[in-house]
Enzyme design. Structure first.
Site, PDB file in Angstrom:
ATOM      1  N   HIS A 182       0.854  -1.191   0.000  1.00  0.00           N
ATOM      2  CA  HIS A 182       0.000   0.000   0.000  1.00  0.00           C
ATOM      3  C   HIS A 182       0.882   1.231   0.000  1.00  0.00           C
ATOM      4  O   HIS A 182       1.955   1.232   0.595  1.00  0.00           O
ATOM      5  CB  HIS A 182      -0.913   0.016   1.240  1.00  0.00           C
ATOM      6  CG  HIS A 182      -2.067   0.952   1.094  1.00  0.00           C
ATOM      7  ND1 HIS A 182      -1.987   2.287   1.419  1.00  0.00           N
ATOM      8  CD2 HIS A 182      -3.333   0.744   0.632  1.00  0.00           C
ATOM      9  CE1 HIS A 182      -3.164   2.859   1.166  1.00  0.00           C
ATOM     10  NE2 HIS A 182      -3.985   1.948   0.685  1.00  0.00           N
ATOM     11  N   GLU A 215      -7.832  -5.366  -0.295  1.00  0.00           N
ATOM     12  CA  GLU A 215      -8.354  -6.157  -1.403  1.00  0.00           C
ATOM     13  C   GLU A 215      -8.324  -7.667  -1.160  1.00  0.00           C
ATOM     14  O   GLU A 215      -9.086  -8.406  -1.774  1.00  0.00           O
ATOM     15  CB  GLU A 215      -7.577  -5.845  -2.690  1.00  0.00           C
ATOM     16  CG  GLU A 215      -7.546  -4.382  -3.069  1.00  0.00           C
ATOM     17  CD  GLU A 215      -8.873  -3.865  -3.589  1.00  0.00           C
ATOM     18  OE1 GLU A 215      -9.915  -4.221  -3.015  1.00  0.00           O
ATOM     19  OE2 GLU A 215      -8.863  -3.108  -4.571  1.00  0.00           O
TER      20      GLU A 215
HETATM   21  N1  ACO Z   1       3.874  -7.641  -4.798  1.00  0.00           N
HETATM   22  C1  ACO Z   1       5.168  -7.666  -5.156  1.00  0.00           C
HETATM   23  N2  ACO Z   1       5.979  -6.596  -5.071  1.00  0.00           N
HETATM   24  C2  ACO Z   1       5.433  -5.464  -4.595  1.00  0.00           C
HETATM   25  C3  ACO Z   1       4.104  -5.368  -4.178  1.00  0.00           C
HETATM   26  C4  ACO Z   1       3.319  -6.517  -4.296  1.00  0.00           C
HETATM   27  N3  ACO Z   1       2.030  -6.523  -3.953  1.00  0.00           N
HETATM   28  N4  ACO Z   1       3.852  -4.124  -3.751  1.00  0.00           N
HETATM   29  C5  ACO Z   1       4.982  -3.431  -3.896  1.00  0.00           C
HETATM   30  N5  ACO Z   1       5.939  -4.239  -4.407  1.00  0.00           N
HETATM   31  C6  ACO Z   1       7.308  -3.884  -4.720  1.00  0.00           C
HETATM   32  C7  ACO Z   1       7.364  -2.869  -5.827  1.00  0.00           C
HETATM   33  O1  ACO Z   1       7.407  -3.516  -7.087  1.00  0.00           O
HETATM   34  C8  ACO Z   1       8.635  -2.138  -5.509  1.00  0.00           C
HETATM   35  O2  ACO Z   1       9.717  -2.920  -5.970  1.00  0.00           O
HETATM   36  P1  ACO Z   1      10.945  -2.284  -6.767  1.00  0.00           P
HETATM   37  O3  ACO Z   1      11.520  -1.270  -5.809  1.00  0.00           O
HETATM   38  O4  ACO Z   1      11.804  -3.462  -7.022  1.00  0.00           O
HETATM   39  O5  ACO Z   1      10.331  -1.656  -7.984  1.00  0.00           O
HETATM   40  C9  ACO Z   1       8.685  -2.163  -3.978  1.00  0.00           C
HETATM   41  O6  ACO Z   1       7.849  -3.244  -3.569  1.00  0.00           O
HETATM   42  C10 ACO Z   1       8.187  -0.922  -3.296  1.00  0.00           C
HETATM   43  O7  ACO Z   1       6.921  -0.631  -3.759  1.00  0.00           O
HETATM   44  P2  ACO Z   1       6.082   0.561  -3.118  1.00  0.00           P
HETATM   45  O8  ACO Z   1       6.834   1.832  -3.282  1.00  0.00           O
HETATM   46  O9  ACO Z   1       5.623   0.187  -1.775  1.00  0.00           O
HETATM   47  O10 ACO Z   1       4.814   0.561  -4.024  1.00  0.00           O
HETATM   48  P3  ACO Z   1       3.847   1.743  -4.330  1.00  0.00           P
HETATM   49  O11 ACO Z   1       3.600   2.582  -3.136  1.00  0.00           O
HETATM   50  O12 ACO Z   1       4.281   2.427  -5.571  1.00  0.00           O
HETATM   51  O13 ACO Z   1       2.570   0.884  -4.701  1.00  0.00           O
HETATM   52  C11 ACO Z   1       0.756  -0.510  -4.584  1.00  0.00           C
HETATM   53  C12 ACO Z   1       1.555   0.552  -3.836  1.00  0.00           C
HETATM   54  C13 ACO Z   1       0.431  -0.002  -5.971  1.00  0.00           C
HETATM   55  C14 ACO Z   1      -0.553  -0.741  -3.836  1.00  0.00           C
HETATM   56  C15 ACO Z   1       1.593  -1.793  -4.665  1.00  0.00           C
HETATM   57  O14 ACO Z   1       1.874  -2.258  -3.360  1.00  0.00           O
HETATM   58  C16 ACO Z   1       0.913  -2.872  -5.478  1.00  0.00           C
HETATM   59  O15 ACO Z   1       1.037  -2.874  -6.696  1.00  0.00           O
HETATM   60  N6  ACO Z   1       0.170  -3.831  -4.818  1.00  0.00           N
HETATM   61  C17 ACO Z   1      -0.531  -4.840  -5.546  1.00  0.00           C
HETATM   62  C18 ACO Z   1      -1.847  -4.302  -6.110  1.00  0.00           C
HETATM   63  C19 ACO Z   1      -2.884  -4.071  -5.031  1.00  0.00           C
HETATM   64  O16 ACO Z   1      -3.075  -4.878  -4.138  1.00  0.00           O
HETATM   65  N7  ACO Z   1      -3.564  -2.921  -5.147  1.00  0.00           N
HETATM   66  C20 ACO Z   1      -4.622  -2.524  -4.221  1.00  0.00           C
HETATM   67  C21 ACO Z   1      -4.136  -1.446  -3.295  1.00  0.00           C
HETATM   68  S1  ACO Z   1      -5.379  -1.020  -2.089  1.00  0.00           S
HETATM   69  C22 ACO Z   1      -6.431   0.035  -2.941  1.00  0.00           C
HETATM   70  O17 ACO Z   1      -6.035   0.782  -3.784  1.00  0.00           O
HETATM   71  C23 ACO Z   1      -7.856  -0.013  -2.638  1.00  0.00           C
END
Ligand code: ACO
Length: 355
Positions: free
Chosen positions: A243, A298
């Site tokens: 998140h 989710e």
């Molecule tokens: N699975 C695998 N890797 C992940 C996940 C995940 N669920 N979430 C973050 N990461 C990774 C990113 O790829 C990133 O890696 P990198 O540095 O190698 O590129 C690293 O963790 C850091 O990511 P964040 O900066 O925490 O991610 P950001 O804040 O940009 O994104 C998000 C948040 C979009 C929710 C992300 O965690 C994600 O894509 N989750 C999966 C989709 C999801 O569940 N969405 C619903 C969110 S809740 C809502 O909106 C109602």
């Protein structure tokens, strides 16, 4: 410059407070757990709208007007093209409503969510849409319009818990989109259609369908670790985890897990989900030791909506049926308090060649 606007504060709000460090969510003074356990959709509508509409009636009358609005908007169902998928049907249906900033517009939008979603789900199955029953509660009527059967109290209560849990969540991407549109004075319908368009993406509200795909692909507990390792090796994001704001577990995950546990016959599915959840969290902690990635709303959304018999293509539209309360309240707040939203960009393009 901050491309994800992570550190930008762009609004003051009385609607909700997301505390990402401590995993707390307060909606209009109510902790989300309490809201989920005690409020119906109609109560949440009253709570979110009470500051923003001078002509808002008491909760009972509001419920009756919501029922009447469901009956009124049903006539638009016949104008929805049959070939649309569920989310497109909701987007088109909402876009057909009269666009202004009134309580009537907000009521029609909230009422139309279940009407258009249920009609589109039924049409996709080759079944005729079912007309609303204005005398039922919003959640009970939603389930009845989907299945043709008046749900029992535990089912209607579980849907209430879901819709109320997701009704608002600070300045998330879709709410920000809705506020930007409201700031131009385009109207509540335009704001909500914009909010829905942002919500649809898999990084925001499009995740619960893929959560269920993941659970199904894992199939049995023994497959969990290997499947997760394979997904992470491919660079996939594991849906339902991580998140932008929460650095700890999303409090909505437990509110929804509790709602799921109150439904009969769900204990086996919960145990399986918990096994997958533990495996994912373990693998993510290993891969990203610096970044706390935890369960988000989710993951248990997917399981709760599945238990209520909803097909996965309806998950994001149902999310929107809850969040429409927040989008309309934020739009009104933006109109009352805010200015036209108009940030700046840094030009990195070609420089004109001197003549
Ligand atoms: N699975 C695998 N890797 C992940 C996940 C995940 N669920 N979430 C973050 N990461 C990774 C990113 O790829 C990133 O890696 P990198 O540095 O190698 O590129 C690293 O963790 C850091 O990511 P964040 O900066 O925490 O991610 P950001 O804040 O940009 O994104 C998000 C948040 C979009 C929710 C992300 O965690 C994600 O894509 N989750 C999966 C989709 C999801 O569940 N969405 C619903 C969110 S809740 C809502 O909106 C109602």
């Amino acid at each position: 410059m901050d491309s994800g606007l992570e550190n930008v504060v762009a609004a003051e709000t009385v609607l909700s407070d997301v505390d990402g460090q401590n995993g707390r969510l307060v909606i209009c003074g109510w902790p989300v757990e309490l809201l989920a356990a005690s409020m119906a959709y109609e109560d949440a509508a009253h709570l979110l709208w009470r500051e923003f509409f001078d002509d808002l009636p008491d909760v009972r009358t509001l419920g009756a007007r919501l029922g009447a609005a469901r009956a009124e908007v049903f006539r638009h169902v016949q104008a929805l093209p049959e070939a649309l998928d569920v989310i497109a049907a909701l987007r088109v249906g909402w876009a057909m409503l009269p666009d202004d900033e009134s309580l009537e517009a907000a009521l029609r939008l909230a009422a139309a969510g279940p009407v258009f979603t249920a009609a589109a789900v039924r049409r996709a199955r080759g079944e005729a849409p079912i007309a609303p029953d204005p005398d039922l509660s919003h959640s009970a009527d939603f389930l009845r319009m989907l299945t043709g059967r008046v749900p029992d109290q535990s089912e209607a209560r579980a849907l209430d818990a879901y819709l109320v849990t997701v009704c608002d969540h600070g300045l998330n991407a879709s709410t920000f989109a809705a506020r930007v549109i409201a700031s131009t004075r385009a109207g509540l319908v335009s704001s909500v259609v914009g909010g829905l368009s942002a919500l649809k993406g898999p990084l925001h509200g499009g995740a619960p369908g893929p959560v269920l795909d993941m659970i199904d692909a894992i199939g049995v507990p023994e497959n969990a670790e290997a499947w997760i390792d394979g997904a992470l090796a491919r660079g996939d994001r594991l849906m339902g985890f991580g998140h932008r704001v929460y650095r700890v577990r999303d409090p909505r995950a437990d509110a929804l897990k509790a709602a799921l546990a109150r439904l009969p016959g769900t204990s086996g599915r919960i145990r399986f989900a918990e096994h997958i959840e533990r495996a994912v969290l373990g693998r993510l902690a290993k891969k990203y030791p610096q970044r706390k990635l935890e369960t988000n709303v989710e993951f248990y959304t997917a399981l709760l909506l599945e238990a209520l018999g909803l097909p996965r293509e309806a998950f994001t539209p149902v999310f929107a049926c809850g969040r429409v309360l927040g989008w309309t309240a934020h739009a009104r707040e933006q109109i009352a308090e805010g200015r036209l939203v108009r940030p700046r960009s840094v030009y990195r393009g070609a420089v004109p060649v001197p003549a």
